[in-house]
Scaffold this motif. Structure first.
Motif, PDB file in Angstrom:
ATOM      1  N   ALA A   1       0.806  -1.224   0.000  1.00 12.98           N
ATOM      2  CA  ALA A   1       0.000   0.000   0.000  1.00 12.98           C
ATOM      3  C   ALA A   1       0.840   1.276   0.000  1.00 12.98           C
TER       4      ALA A   1
ATOM      5  N   GLY B   1       2.978   4.529  -0.634  1.00 13.87           N
ATOM      6  CA  GLY B   1       3.012   5.471  -1.740  1.00 13.87           C
ATOM      7  C   GLY B   1       4.442   5.815  -2.140  1.00 13.87           C
TER       8      GLY B   1
ATOM      9  N   TYR C   1       1.402  10.030   3.502  1.00 15.31           N
ATOM     10  CA  TYR C   1       0.292   9.415   4.257  1.00 15.31           C
ATOM     11  C   TYR C   1       0.837   8.709   5.487  1.00 15.31           C
TER      12      TYR C   1
ATOM     13  N   SER D   1     -14.039   7.842  -2.666  1.00 10.07           N
ATOM     14  CA  SER D   1     -13.296   8.935  -2.057  1.00 10.07           C
ATOM     15  C   SER D   1     -12.966   9.962  -3.132  1.00 10.07           C
TER      16      SER D   1
ATOM     17  N   LYS E   1     -17.152  10.172   0.145  1.00  7.63           N
ATOM     18  CA  LYS E   1     -16.154  10.719   1.074  1.00  7.63           C
ATOM     19  C   LYS E   1     -15.432  11.857   0.372  1.00  7.63           C
TER      20      LYS E   1
ATOM     21  N   ASN F   1      -7.140  13.748   6.668  1.00 15.38           N
ATOM     22  CA  ASN F   1      -5.743  13.283   6.662  1.00 15.38           C
ATOM     23  C   ASN F   1      -4.854  14.145   7.563  1.00 15.38           C
TER      24      ASN F   1
ATOM     25  N   GLU G   1     -13.064  11.768   9.235  1.00 12.90           N
ATOM     26  CA  GLU G   1     -11.949  10.838   9.353  1.00 12.90           C
ATOM     27  C   GLU G   1     -10.664  11.595   9.645  1.00 12.90           C
TER      28      GLU G   1
ATOM     29  N   ASP H   1      -8.005   6.793  11.196  1.00 12.65           N
ATOM     30  CA  ASP H   1      -7.288   6.111  10.108  1.00 12.65           C
ATOM     31  C   ASP H   1      -5.816   6.076  10.510  1.00 12.65           C
ATOM     32  N   GLU H   2      -5.048   7.120  10.150  1.00 15.26           N
ATOM     33  CA  GLU H   2      -3.599   7.141  10.356  1.00 15.26           C
ATOM     34  C   GLU H   2      -3.165   6.793  11.784  1.00 15.26           C
TER      35      GLU H   2
ATOM     36  N   ASN I   1     -11.383   3.046  10.330  1.00 15.29           N
ATOM     37  CA  ASN I   1     -11.077   2.725   8.937  1.00 15.29           C
ATOM     38  C   ASN I   1     -10.019   1.623   8.980  1.00 15.29           C
TER      39      ASN I   1
ATOM     40  N   LYS J   1      -7.407  -0.672   7.179  1.00 16.82           N
ATOM     41  CA  LYS J   1      -6.578  -0.878   5.987  1.00 16.82           C
ATOM     42  C   LYS J   1      -5.534  -1.916   6.359  1.00 16.82           C
TER      43      LYS J   1
ATOM     44  N   GLY K   1      -9.100   2.492   1.512  1.00 10.56           N
ATOM     45  CA  GLY K   1      -8.471   2.234   0.218  1.00 10.56           C
ATOM     46  C   GLY K   1      -7.168   2.988   0.104  1.00 10.56           C
ATOM     47  N   MET K   2      -6.253   2.460  -0.687  1.00 10.80           N
ATOM     48  CA  MET K   2      -4.945   3.087  -0.894  1.00 10.80           C
ATOM     49  C   MET K   2      -4.619   3.158  -2.394  1.00 10.80           C
ATOM     50  N   LEU K   3      -5.635   3.416  -3.207  1.00  4.80           N
ATOM     51  CA  LEU K   3      -5.449   3.505  -4.649  1.00  4.80           C
ATOM     52  C   LEU K   3      -4.831   2.214  -5.196  1.00  4.80           C
TER      53      LEU K   3
ATOM     54  N   TYR L   1     -10.007   4.762 -10.526  1.00  4.36           N
ATOM     55  CA  TYR L   1      -8.611   5.196 -10.505  1.00  4.36           C
ATOM     56  C   TYR L   1      -7.854   4.972 -11.815  1.00  4.36           C
TER      57      TYR L   1
HETATM   58  C1  NPQ Z   1      -7.171   7.703   3.084  1.00  3.58           C
HETATM   59  N1  NPQ Z   1      -7.168   6.878   0.712  1.00  3.58           N
HETATM   60  O1  NPQ Z   1      -8.181   7.132   3.388  1.00  3.58           O
HETATM   61  C2  NPQ Z   1      -6.390   7.356   1.820  1.00  3.58           C
HETATM   62  C3  NPQ Z   1      -5.415   8.400   1.535  1.00  3.58           C
HETATM   63  C4  NPQ Z   1      -4.454   8.170   0.431  1.00  3.58           C
HETATM   64  C5  NPQ Z   1      -8.864   6.451  -0.958  1.00  3.58           C
HETATM   65  O2  NPQ Z   1      -8.883   8.309   0.400  1.00  3.58           O
HETATM   66  C6  NPQ Z   1      -0.698   6.979  -2.680  1.00  3.58           C
HETATM   67  C7  NPQ Z   1      -0.563   6.185  -1.569  1.00  3.58           C
HETATM   68  C8  NPQ Z   1      -1.724   7.853  -2.730  1.00  3.58           C
HETATM   69  C9  NPQ Z   1      -1.446   6.293  -0.532  1.00  3.58           C
HETATM   70  C10 NPQ Z   1      -3.695   8.848  -1.720  1.00  3.58           C
HETATM   71  C11 NPQ Z   1      -8.308   7.302   0.116  1.00  3.58           C
HETATM   72  C12 NPQ Z   1      -2.640   7.951  -1.686  1.00  3.58           C
HETATM   73  C13 NPQ Z   1      -2.489   7.168  -0.560  1.00  3.58           C
HETATM   74  C14 NPQ Z   1      -4.573   8.951  -0.663  1.00  3.58           C
HETATM   75  C15 NPQ Z   1      -3.403   7.280   0.475  1.00  3.58           C
HETATM   76  O3  NPQ Z   1      -6.733   8.547   3.851  1.00  3.58           O
END
Ligand code: NPQ
Ligand code: MG
Length: 377
Positions: free
Chosen positions: A55, A57, A62, A142, A168, A197, A220, A245-246, A267, A269, A297-299, A329
């Motif tokens: 996952a 990036g 993130y 999202s 979202k 975030n 979130e 989340d984080e 959330n 992941k 989700g993480m794209l 995506y």
């Molecule tokens: C979230 N995802 O929930 C994440 C944030 C996120 C679908 O909103 C590359 C790697 C790009 C990780 C973009 C969604 C990203 C990433 C967004 C994570 O916070």
């Protein structure tokens, strides 16, 4: 469950970096992505192969992990812990890299590959292995920060027409109250939530409290990525439920968040939490605490997307997640059959062995920007 999974060897492994252009730039409070660079882990042993997706990036915006960092930790520490070792079930294999601190996304990618391998070996789907109870998943989407409010409204309209059950919206200070007001006015009954975030601090209490009037499902991760104390203070002063989340990366983090009342929703992941099996445990703990969960989700390419659908089939996943269709995506995914949304806003949980997907080998080759093979010892 995992106890009854076959004991397999890991004889060879490959680390592959792929790059897929995004259909449109994705902007969050931490940056803009135009391409998804994803690290894939492929394993092979006892004649059975498996694949997993990391996952992480490109940049550590993130989380602290990056795709290049995950590649180095998988190559130098995680995969060497299992390569050439005696056969073991997935839990046994994963225990061999437990000594590695952190690097949850790297570990989760290796675990996904081993679960795919084990599922193929046992002819069991990942959802069956994890304890899934649903055959279809309710899906949300999202939406990144857009150049204008009008563009946001247009984007929402498009996704609602496709059938998505929940919207979202990424937000940040100054792009929040007016956003929520305009969206609520235009879409009065639509399930809407925000994701910051980590862009706020407690000094922003007034704006965050102003969001209470818009009947949001949740907000979130409003505060710092590593904070639980301030989230608890905020939750006691706003009506909107906080979803973490984080700031939850482990069972210990979750226990603290529950004890402190730092939020009301999680959330989930698998990457952030160090794997699918740890995510099942965290799902169970949330259930005991009365916290609903949903799948983030993480794209992901279709590979990680398949794992998300399997995870989201567990009973505690009662809210629509960021389990969107491949087309949200990517123009073209890595699979022979991309994941498509039904008009009722659901997607099917894969039923084939392991991840239950067929990778498009040609597409995989054409998107590969780096590939290395690891042998035993
Ligand atoms: C979230 N995802 O929930 C994440 C944030 C996120 C679908 O909103 C590359 C790697 C790009 C990780 C973009 C969604 C990203 C990433 C967004 C994570 O916070
Ligand atoms: Mg988030």
């Amino acid at each position: 469950m995992s106890e009854s999974l076959p004991k397999l060897r890991v004889e060879r492994a490959w680390l592959r970096m792929v790059e897929l252009p995004l259909v449109s730039p994705f902007t969050t409070s931490f940056g803009t992505q135009t391409v998804r660079r994803a690290l894939l882990v492929e394993v092979e042993g006892d004649g059975i192969s498996g694949i997993g997706e990391c996952a992480a990036g490109i940049e550590p915006g993130y989380s602290s992990e990056t795709s290049a960092g995950a590649l180095s930790v998988l190559r130098d520490y995680i995969l060497p812990s299992v390569l050439g070792q005696p056969p073991a079930d997935v839990t046994g294999q994963a225990s061999r890299w437990e000594w590695v601190r952190g690097h949850n996304m790297a570990k989760a990618a290796a675990e996904m590959a081993l679960l795919d391998q084990a599922g193929r070996g046992a002819k069991r789907s990942l959802a069956n292995i994890l304890g899934g109870v649903r055959s279809r998943i309710g899906c949300g989407v999202s939406i990144g920060i857009q150049p204008s409010l009008a563009a946001t409204l247009t984007a929402i309209e498009g996704y609602l027409a496709e059938g998505y059950q929940r919207i979202k919206l990424k937000c940040k200070p100054g792009y929040d109250v007016e956003l929520a007001r305009a969206v609520r006015q235009r879409f009065p009954g639509t399930p809407i939530m925000l994701d910051a975030n980590s862009a706020y601090s407690l000094t922003d209490l007034e704006q965050l409290r102003a969001l209470d009037e818009f009947d949001l499902m949740m907000i979130e991760q409003p505060l710092a990525h590593d904070d639980l104390i301030d989230h608890a203070a905020l939750q006691s002063q706003i009506e909107t439920s906080i979803c973490l989340d984080e700031s939850v990366e482990s069972k210990a983090d979750l226990r603290a968040a529950i004890a402190l009342h730092s939020g009301r929703i999680l959330n989930v992941k698998a990457g952030r939490l160090g794997g699918l099996l740890p995510s099942v445990q965290i799902h169970d703990t949330c259930g005991e605490a009365g916290w609903p969960v949903w799948c983030g989700g993480m794209l992901e390419t279709g590979i990680g997307r398949a794992a998300n659908l399997a995870l989201a089939s567990l009973p505690g996943f009662t809210l629509p997640g960021d389990t969107s269709a491949s087309s949200r995506y990517f123009e073209r995914d890595l699979l022979q059959q991309p994941f498509e949304l039904s008009s009722d806003g659901t997607m099917p949980v894969p039923t084939g062995p392991g991840l239950g997907i067929k990778v498009d080998k040609e597409r995989l080759q054409n998107t590969t920007v780096h590939l290395e093979e690891l042998g035993p010892g």
